[in-house]
Enzyme design. Sequence first.
Site, PDB file in Angstrom:
ATOM      1  N   LYS A 210       0.789  -1.090   0.029  1.00  0.00           N
ATOM      2  CA  LYS A 210      -0.096   0.110  -0.048  1.00  0.00           C
ATOM      3  C   LYS A 210       0.937   1.166   0.050  1.00  0.00           C
ATOM      4  O   LYS A 210       1.812   1.522   1.012  1.00  0.00           O
ATOM      5  CB  LYS A 210      -0.816   0.062   1.315  1.00  0.00           C
ATOM      6  CG  LYS A 210      -1.475   1.231   1.285  1.00  0.00           C
ATOM      7  CD  LYS A 210      -2.791   1.105   2.462  1.00  0.00           C
ATOM      8  CE  LYS A 210      -3.538   2.552   2.641  1.00  0.00           C
ATOM      9  NZ  LYS A 210      -4.614   2.384   3.883  1.00  0.00           N
ATOM     10  N   LYS A 264      -2.256  -1.708  -3.885  1.00  0.00           N
ATOM     11  CA  LYS A 264      -3.256  -0.344  -3.485  1.00  0.00           C
ATOM     12  C   LYS A 264      -2.217   0.979  -3.624  1.00  0.00           C
ATOM     13  O   LYS A 264      -1.494   0.808  -3.228  1.00  0.00           O
ATOM     14  CB  LYS A 264      -3.844  -0.442  -2.320  1.00  0.00           C
ATOM     15  CG  LYS A 264      -4.772   0.883  -2.124  1.00  0.00           C
ATOM     16  CD  LYS A 264      -5.352   0.683  -0.539  1.00  0.00           C
ATOM     17  CE  LYS A 264      -6.155   1.846  -0.439  1.00  0.00           C
ATOM     18  NZ  LYS A 264      -6.489   2.008   1.226  1.00  0.00           N
ATOM     19  N   SER A 291     -10.261   5.536  -4.317  1.00  0.00           N
ATOM     20  CA  SER A 291     -11.263   6.851  -4.526  1.00  0.00           C
ATOM     21  C   SER A 291     -10.874   7.735  -5.493  1.00  0.00           C
ATOM     22  O   SER A 291     -11.465   8.362  -6.352  1.00  0.00           O
ATOM     23  CB  SER A 291     -11.393   7.455  -3.090  1.00  0.00           C
ATOM     24  OG  SER A 291     -10.342   8.124  -2.760  1.00  0.00           O
TER      25      SER A 291
HETATM   26  C1  PBG Z   1      -7.141   3.355   5.497  1.00  0.00           C
HETATM   27  C2  PBG Z   1      -7.724   3.171   4.093  1.00  0.00           C
HETATM   28  C3  PBG Z   1      -7.545   4.149   3.220  1.00  0.00           C
HETATM   29  C4  PBG Z   1      -7.967   3.618   2.237  1.00  0.00           C
HETATM   30  C5  PBG Z   1      -8.513   2.309   2.381  1.00  0.00           C
HETATM   31  N1  PBG Z   1      -8.068   1.911   3.649  1.00  0.00           N
HETATM   32  C6  PBG Z   1      -6.964   5.638   3.448  1.00  0.00           C
HETATM   33  C7  PBG Z   1      -5.500   5.860   3.893  1.00  0.00           C
HETATM   34  O1  PBG Z   1      -4.808   4.992   3.557  1.00  0.00           O
HETATM   35  O2  PBG Z   1      -5.581   7.021   3.989  1.00  0.00           O
HETATM   36  C8  PBG Z   1      -8.376   4.522   0.776  1.00  0.00           C
HETATM   37  C9  PBG Z   1      -9.194   3.944  -0.111  1.00  0.00           C
HETATM   38  C10 PBG Z   1      -9.523   4.798  -1.274  1.00  0.00           C
HETATM   39  O3  PBG Z   1      -8.656   5.862  -1.337  1.00  0.00           O
HETATM   40  O4  PBG Z   1     -10.534   4.544  -1.958  1.00  0.00           O
HETATM   41  N2  PBG Z   1      -7.810   2.881   6.354  1.00  0.00           N
END
Ligand code: PBG
Length: 340
Positions: A210, A264, A291
């Site tokens: 991630k 991701k 997103s």
């Molecule tokens: C953290 C989490 C995030 C997303 C999924 N799990 C946000 C982050 O790491 O700041 C992002 C998912 C997306 O942007 O659709 N709990």
Amino acid sequence: MSDTTFSGAFPAARLRRLRYHSGVRRLTRDTILSPDRFILPLFVRPGVGVRVPIGAMPGQYQLSIDELVKEVKEIEKLGIGGVMLFGIPETKDAVGSDAMCEHGIVAEAIKALKDVVGKDFLVISDVCFCEYTDHGHCGVLKKCGPGEADWDVDNDATLANLVKQTVAQAKSGVDMVAPSGMMDGMIGAIRRGLDENGFERIPIMSYAAKYASSFYGPFREAAESAPQFGDRRSYQMDPASAPGQAMREIELDVAEGADIIMVKPALPYLDIIRMAKDRFPGLPLAAYNVSGEYSMTKAAAANGWIDEQRVVLETLTSIQRAGATIILTYWAKDVANWLA
Ligand code: PBG
């Protein structure tokens, strides 16, 4: 034109022969999208009859549990594989207590959903603290320098809380957990915690690779989880780091007990997806079409600059072609309808 103009395989070999007839194109397709491999992320918040549109993500909502139940019944009918829950609690605090409580927002949402969905449908929960802490970071903080903003997530103290959160979700009946906090050792801690509590059958889908990505911007509005200071670069991966580092993350998570691994975001990291698929052919591989990927496409489509349906299908096809057989996407419903 004399034959001597041509060298090699042409004209005997004409690749366009595979493209003239739509039936031949269909027959020779390698990547087939299927809604049962999609997971739809959903946001749940307190209240009754609440359906708050998320500004930066047209078509997505924060839902109260009763609305969530209605929504998920529809989603199940569409043949989508499952949902992934994110919670927005009534109150946030320094440690994210709501997430560890058996009556917290996600725990209650899991119970409500498991009461209504069939046994083939998956209820998955995100495991992380950023939506539950008042500072918006993914764990408990500790001082890491003299400055006012010199606070960072305490890795090992957070592990214990991740176990509490996961066990609360497991007790509520969740089918699979998806830790996304990028703490070192989190998969091992969670695996042990689940096993010690009798949940050895619950799989872990790890957000293994991630990245600290700007593509999460709209999500942080949706989940009300933006960090109140600093950023997540001390725990999420640097986009410019060597791809091999993503492979190390995956390797470690697998050694610690991850059952499914995730990359991701998806579209800007197709190289990582492909590398993970080649390097770990025996592991189910997921990708999160995040997103920002959703919002950009929505915005361009709203302007009439692109055809949403075709761009989305092409995007998801690319993610699957790169090697992800499981895709988390906010378009799951639309795609299921388009493909029906
Ligand atoms: C953290 C989490 C995030 C997303 C999924 N799990 C946000 C982050 O790491 O700041 C992002 C998912 C997306 O942007 O659709 N709990």
